[in-house]
Design a protein around this motif. Structure first.
Motif, PDB file in Angstrom:
ATOM      1  N   GLU A  29       0.865  -1.241   0.203  1.00  0.00           N
ATOM      2  CA  GLU A  29      -0.067   0.197  -0.089  1.00  0.00           C
ATOM      3  C   GLU A  29       0.839   1.347   0.156  1.00  0.00           C
ATOM      4  N   THR A  30       2.060   1.058   0.374  1.00  0.00           N
ATOM      5  CA  THR A  30       2.909   2.376   0.173  1.00  0.00           C
ATOM      6  C   THR A  30       3.212   2.679  -1.220  1.00  0.00           C
ATOM      7  N   PHE A  31       3.460   1.714  -1.835  1.00  0.00           N
ATOM      8  CA  PHE A  31       3.809   1.708  -3.406  1.00  0.00           C
ATOM      9  C   PHE A  31       2.831   2.011  -4.610  1.00  0.00           C
ATOM     10  N   PHE A  32       1.735   1.296  -3.991  1.00  0.00           N
ATOM     11  CA  PHE A  32       0.628   1.305  -5.175  1.00  0.00           C
ATOM     12  C   PHE A  32      -0.595   2.313  -4.597  1.00  0.00           C
ATOM     13  N   HIS A  33      -1.046   3.124  -5.165  1.00  0.00           N
ATOM     14  CA  HIS A  33      -2.076   4.007  -4.665  1.00  0.00           C
ATOM     15  C   HIS A  33      -3.838   3.222  -4.807  1.00  0.00           C
ATOM     16  N   PRO A  34      -4.326   3.484  -3.883  1.00  0.00           N
ATOM     17  CA  PRO A  34      -5.886   2.957  -3.696  1.00  0.00           C
ATOM     18  C   PRO A  34      -6.394   3.902  -5.158  1.00  0.00           C
ATOM     19  N   GLU A  35      -7.688   3.214  -5.644  1.00  0.00           N
ATOM     20  CA  GLU A  35      -8.353   3.724  -6.680  1.00  0.00           C
ATOM     21  C   GLU A  35      -8.920   5.187  -6.180  1.00  0.00           C
ATOM     22  N   GLY A  39      -4.077  14.266  -5.108  1.00  0.00           N
ATOM     23  CA  GLY A  39      -3.717  15.567  -4.165  1.00  0.00           C
ATOM     24  C   GLY A  39      -2.833  15.217  -3.289  1.00  0.00           C
ATOM     25  N   ALA A  40      -2.691  15.698  -1.954  1.00  0.00           N
ATOM     26  CA  ALA A  40      -1.936  15.661  -1.037  1.00  0.00           C
ATOM     27  C   ALA A  40      -1.890  14.329  -0.429  1.00  0.00           C
ATOM     28  N   ARG A  41      -2.801  13.572  -0.451  1.00  0.00           N
ATOM     29  CA  ARG A  41      -2.754  12.253   0.264  1.00  0.00           C
ATOM     30  C   ARG A  41      -1.815  11.199  -0.627  1.00  0.00           C
ATOM     31  N   ARG A  42      -1.977  11.366  -2.198  1.00  0.00           N
ATOM     32  CA  ARG A  42      -1.193  10.814  -3.150  1.00  0.00           C
ATOM     33  C   ARG A  42       0.294  11.315  -3.186  1.00  0.00           C
ATOM     34  N   ARG A  43       0.665  12.649  -3.024  1.00  0.00           N
ATOM     35  CA  ARG A  43       1.964  12.822  -2.925  1.00  0.00           C
ATOM     36  C   ARG A  43       2.629  12.558  -1.635  1.00  0.00           C
ATOM     37  N   ALA A  44       1.945  12.500  -0.579  1.00  0.00           N
ATOM     38  CA  ALA A  44       2.520  11.760   0.752  1.00  0.00           C
ATOM     39  C   ALA A  44       2.882  10.460   0.498  1.00  0.00           C
ATOM     40  N   ARG A  45       1.991   9.778   0.074  1.00  0.00           N
ATOM     41  CA  ARG A  45       2.139   8.274  -0.159  1.00  0.00           C
ATOM     42  C   ARG A  45       3.419   8.183  -0.943  1.00  0.00           C
ATOM     43  N   ASP A  46       3.275   8.665  -2.187  1.00  0.00           N
ATOM     44  CA  ASP A  46       4.626   8.738  -3.271  1.00  0.00           C
ATOM     45  C   ASP A  46       5.729   9.013  -2.330  1.00  0.00           C
ATOM     46  N   ALA A  47       5.822  10.052  -1.501  1.00  0.00           N
ATOM     47  CA  ALA A  47       6.990  10.486  -0.898  1.00  0.00           C
ATOM     48  C   ALA A  47       7.307   9.306   0.080  1.00  0.00           C
ATOM     49  N   ALA A  48       6.511   8.959   0.680  1.00  0.00           N
ATOM     50  CA  ALA A  48       6.867   7.844   1.628  1.00  0.00           C
ATOM     51  C   ALA A  48       7.600   6.654   0.812  1.00  0.00           C
ATOM     52  N   ALA A  49       7.043   6.187  -0.195  1.00  0.00           N
ATOM     53  CA  ALA A  49       7.603   4.966  -0.998  1.00  0.00           C
ATOM     54  C   ALA A  49       8.945   5.564  -1.497  1.00  0.00           C
ATOM     55  N   LYS A  50       8.958   6.663  -2.058  1.00  0.00           N
ATOM     56  CA  LYS A  50      10.446   7.288  -2.583  1.00  0.00           C
ATOM     57  C   LYS A  50      11.674   7.268  -1.527  1.00  0.00           C
ATOM     58  N   LEU A  51      11.071   7.326  -0.452  1.00  0.00           N
ATOM     59  CA  LEU A  51      11.848   7.364   1.004  1.00  0.00           C
ATOM     60  C   LEU A  51      12.616   5.933   1.067  1.00  0.00           C
ATOM     61  N   VAL A  52      11.540   5.114   0.974  1.00  0.00           N
ATOM     62  CA  VAL A  52      12.046   3.686   1.152  1.00  0.00           C
ATOM     63  C   VAL A  52      13.062   3.341   0.146  1.00  0.00           C
ATOM     64  N   CYS A  53      12.709   3.624  -1.218  1.00  0.00           N
ATOM     65  CA  CYS A  53      13.514   3.828  -2.388  1.00  0.00           C
ATOM     66  C   CYS A  53      14.978   4.294  -2.137  1.00  0.00           C
ATOM     67  N   SER A  54      14.960   5.335  -1.559  1.00  0.00           N
ATOM     68  CA  SER A  54      16.186   6.324  -1.486  1.00  0.00           C
ATOM     69  C   SER A  54      17.360   5.193  -0.608  1.00  0.00           C
ATOM     70  N   GLY A  55      17.170   4.513   0.099  1.00  0.00           N
ATOM     71  CA  GLY A  55      17.953   3.554   0.823  1.00  0.00           C
ATOM     72  C   GLY A  55      18.225   2.190   0.215  1.00  0.00           C
ATOM     73  N   CYS A  56      17.591   1.997  -0.987  1.00  0.00           N
ATOM     74  CA  CYS A  56      17.451   0.603  -1.417  1.00  0.00           C
ATOM     75  C   CYS A  56      18.764   0.366  -2.086  1.00  0.00           C
ATOM     76  N   PRO A  57      19.445  -1.024  -1.844  1.00  0.00           N
ATOM     77  CA  PRO A  57      20.453  -1.491  -2.602  1.00  0.00           C
ATOM     78  C   PRO A  57      20.551  -1.889  -4.016  1.00  0.00           C
ATOM     79  N   VAL A  58      19.192  -2.256  -4.298  1.00  0.00           N
ATOM     80  CA  VAL A  58      19.118  -2.472  -5.787  1.00  0.00           C
ATOM     81  C   VAL A  58      18.116  -1.328  -6.683  1.00  0.00           C
ATOM     82  N   LEU A  59      18.054  -0.199  -5.992  1.00  0.00           N
ATOM     83  CA  LEU A  59      17.375   0.667  -6.816  1.00  0.00           C
ATOM     84  C   LEU A  59      17.515   1.035  -8.191  1.00  0.00           C
TER      85      LEU A  59
END
Length: 96
Positions: A29-35, A39-59
């Protein structure tokens, strides 16, 4: 819809990078948006996902996979659907 003809073959060694993904410890649910999410809710979820990705060894492997198969949904390799979509015309030109 994902372009499955671009998917690599079933050899496990081509997919092993996924076992090292930082996303494995985070729910989808962090990486895939609900139908209908916008707006702000989607931007916040995308930012949370990107934060996880930022430290990923296989980015990089994740990003290349998503771009190669034109993954239509979710955050992959630190890129949203819209960000990947913006890359396709440029990638298509370079491939020509």
């Amino acid at each position: 819809m994902a372009e499955i003809s671009r998917l690599p073959g079933p050899q496990a060694d081509r997919w092993d990078w996924q076992y090292e993904g930082a996303c494995r410890a985070t729910g989808p649910e962090t990486f895939f948006h609900p139908e209908g999410e916008r707006g702000a809710r989607r931007r916040a979820r995308d930012a949370a996902a990107k934060l996880v990705c930022s430290g990923c060894p296989v980015l990089e492997q994740c990003r290349e996979h998503a771009l190669a198969v034109r993954e239509p949904y979710g955050v992959w390799g630190g890129m949203t659907e819209d960000e990947r979509e913006a890359c396709y015309p440029r990638r298509d030109e370079l491939a020509s």
